[in-house]
Design a protein around this motif. Structure first.
Motif, PDB file in Angstrom:
ATOM      1  N   GLN A 143       0.824  -1.216   0.000  1.00 53.03           N
ATOM      2  CA  GLN A 143       0.000   0.000   0.000  1.00 53.03           C
ATOM      3  C   GLN A 143       0.855   1.262   0.000  1.00 53.03           C
ATOM      4  N   THR A 144       1.985   1.225   0.686  1.00 49.17           N
ATOM      5  CA  THR A 144       2.914   2.365   0.665  1.00 49.17           C
ATOM      6  C   THR A 144       3.457   2.582  -0.744  1.00 49.17           C
ATOM      7  N   ARG A 145       3.770   1.487  -1.424  1.00 47.97           N
ATOM      8  CA  ARG A 145       4.281   1.590  -2.800  1.00 47.97           C
ATOM      9  C   ARG A 145       3.226   2.172  -3.741  1.00 47.97           C
ATOM     10  N   VAL A 146       1.987   1.725  -3.598  1.00 47.47           N
ATOM     11  CA  VAL A 146       0.913   2.218  -4.466  1.00 47.47           C
ATOM     12  C   VAL A 146       0.591   3.679  -4.154  1.00 47.47           C
ATOM     13  N   ASP A 147       0.680   4.010  -2.871  1.00 46.99           N
ATOM     14  CA  ASP A 147       0.474   5.397  -2.430  1.00 46.99           C
ATOM     15  C   ASP A 147       1.399   6.344  -3.208  1.00 46.99           C
ATOM     16  N   GLY A 148       2.644   5.921  -3.389  1.00 46.56           N
ATOM     17  CA  GLY A 148       3.606   6.727  -4.138  1.00 46.56           C
ATOM     18  C   GLY A 148       3.261   6.844  -5.613  1.00 46.56           C
ATOM     19  N   LEU A 149       2.401   5.937  -6.081  1.00 46.08           N
ATOM     20  CA  LEU A 149       2.021   5.901  -7.492  1.00 46.08           C
ATOM     21  C   LEU A 149       0.747   6.705  -7.761  1.00 46.08           C
ATOM     22  N   GLU A 153      -5.489   8.592  -1.079  1.00 45.95           N
ATOM     23  CA  GLU A 153      -6.947   8.454  -1.206  1.00 45.95           C
ATOM     24  C   GLU A 153      -7.312   7.381  -2.227  1.00 45.95           C
ATOM     25  N   GLN A 154      -6.637   7.424  -3.370  1.00 44.49           N
ATOM     26  CA  GLN A 154      -6.879   6.426  -4.425  1.00 44.49           C
ATOM     27  C   GLN A 154      -6.437   5.036  -3.988  1.00 44.49           C
ATOM     28  N   THR A 155      -5.353   4.984  -3.226  1.00 38.64           N
ATOM     29  CA  THR A 155      -4.861   3.686  -2.736  1.00 38.64           C
ATOM     30  C   THR A 155      -5.877   3.063  -1.794  1.00 38.64           C
ATOM     31  N   GLN A 156      -6.423   3.873  -0.903  1.00 36.20           N
ATOM     32  CA  GLN A 156      -7.429   3.358   0.038  1.00 36.20           C
ATOM     33  C   GLN A 156      -8.647   2.844  -0.719  1.00 36.20           C
ATOM     34  N   ALA A 157      -9.072   3.579  -1.748  1.00 33.83           N
ATOM     35  CA  ALA A 157     -10.220   3.146  -2.547  1.00 33.83           C
ATOM     36  C   ALA A 157      -9.908   1.830  -3.259  1.00 33.83           C
TER      37      ALA A 157
END
Length: 368
Positions: A143-149, A153-157
């Motif tokens: 999730q941290t990696r996707v957060d950077g992408l 907010e989008q990662t949580q969704a």
């Protein structure tokens, strides 16, 4: 006598399933898929580890599109692959794969590792495997990696809307409690007490998964542990399923379903979906011919009685047609058996899926 759909009450359910089956691919476009658990769902993480629990040599993968071993404990596709295929999604990559980066992360990830169980001392003989606590740590890292992408907010969704599959429990019996006579756990616990302990520990894992954002989680029970070729080879003289392991599965699975129901009540939503893989397996284990199998006792690949001794290796006996064997190796179903299991996950009634099947989940989620 009433016809099948004479009741108007039946129509909404029928419509929901039709909607699900027709809209799966479009709904899946934006839906990530996360997989946790053991060798039944591992698609290659253990290839990157120094462990004996691996499926990276022939004839594993003989029926995979590449006809090469991939780390899946199957002749071809495994359960997560087939779920992805049926829902029109890309298959997930192993979390340890160097190819899992950039846009590929948005498809989801497979964190599963052959040999693991609910308990940390399960599978210790395999040395380096990704225990379930570490799988959850990797999910946080993901999730941290996707957060950077794409941002938080989008990662949580993405995580909240994802489909999650978790498969654990079988190894806690075959590679722990019953691994050797008088194992440490069997001296510590009677079987009913061990099952209660497992369920309480599993509850903590699932609660953590919820806390990390999972909102639709398919939880499979154990199959009929005493009927797999490995256990027939060790414990059966006439081909009957091993009684003690069947007793273990008979205690574990109903308590798992009850625990999931209680967790859902506590949360106030149907987050956890119980997949009764015991019944799904027993259909073709007890009547293989009805499903087009010639046997559910002998593994396609292996050696010794029932081809159930040791691992599947290049030197093993190998059946010419995997589609007529319910078991690929001493422990794992063939791809065709996995397809039968996934069909029940998708459309099975409440004998197999509780409180609903995957088609219904997709239909409900497509309306929100």
């Amino acid at each position: 006598m009433a016809t099948l759909f004479s009741s108007t009450a039946a129509w909404p359910i029928f419509s929901i399933i039709l909607l699900a089956l027709t809209s799966m691919a479009s709904q899946a476009d934006a839906r990530a898929f996360f997989v946790f658990g053991d060798s039944l769902v591992d698609n290659g993480n253990n290839n990157y580890l120094i462990t004996s629990a691996r499926a990276d040599s022939p004839p594993y993968g003989i029926d995979y599109p590449s006809h090469r071993p991939t780390g899946r404990f199957s002749n071809g596709l495994n359960i997560p692959d087939i779920i992805s295929e049926q829902m029109g999604m890309e298959p997930t990559l192993p979390y340890l794969s160097p190819l899992l980066r950039g846009e590929s992360l948005l498809v989801g990830a497979n964190f599963a590792s052959a040999g693991v169980g609910i308990l940390n001392d399960t599978g210790i003989q395999f040395l380096n495997i990704i225990r379930i606590g570490v799988q959850l740590e990797y999910f946080e890292q993901y999730q941290t990696r996707v957060d950077g992408l794409i941002g938080s907010e989008q990662t949580q969704a993405l995580v909240n809307q994802a489909l999650v599959l978790i498969t654990l429990g079988g190894n806690d019996f075959v590679n722990n409690y019953y691994l050797v006579p008088f194992s440490a756990r069997s001296r510590q616990f009677s079987l009913p007490d061990f099952v209660q302990y497992l369920i309480s520990e599993y509850r903590k894992v699932l609660r953590k998964l919820y806390d990390l954002g999972a909102r639709r989680v398919l939880v499979t029970g154990t199959g009929p542990l005493g009927c797999v070729p490995a256990e027939l080879a060790q414990r059966s003289r006439t081909g009957e399923c091993a009684v003690e392991l069947m007793r273990a599965a008979g205690l574990f699975n109903p308590q798992l379903t009850e625990m999931l129901s209680n967790l859902n009540n506590e949360i106030g939503a149907d987050v956890f979906i119980a997949a009764n893989t015991y019944e799904m397996h027993m259909d073709f284990v007890s009547n293989p011919q009805a499903y087009g199998f010639i046997t559910s006792k002998i593994a396609c690949c292996g050696q010794g009685p029932y081809n159930g001794i040791g691992l599947c290796t290049p030197l093993s006996n190998l059946c010419p047609n995997r589609d007529v064997y319910a078991f690929w190796d001493p422990f794992h179903p063939s791809e065709r058996a996995n397809r039968i299991i996934v069909q029940q996950i998708l459309t099975g009634d409440n004998k197999y899926m509780s409180p609903m099947n995957l088609s219904t989940i997709v239909a409900l989620d497509s309306r929100t």
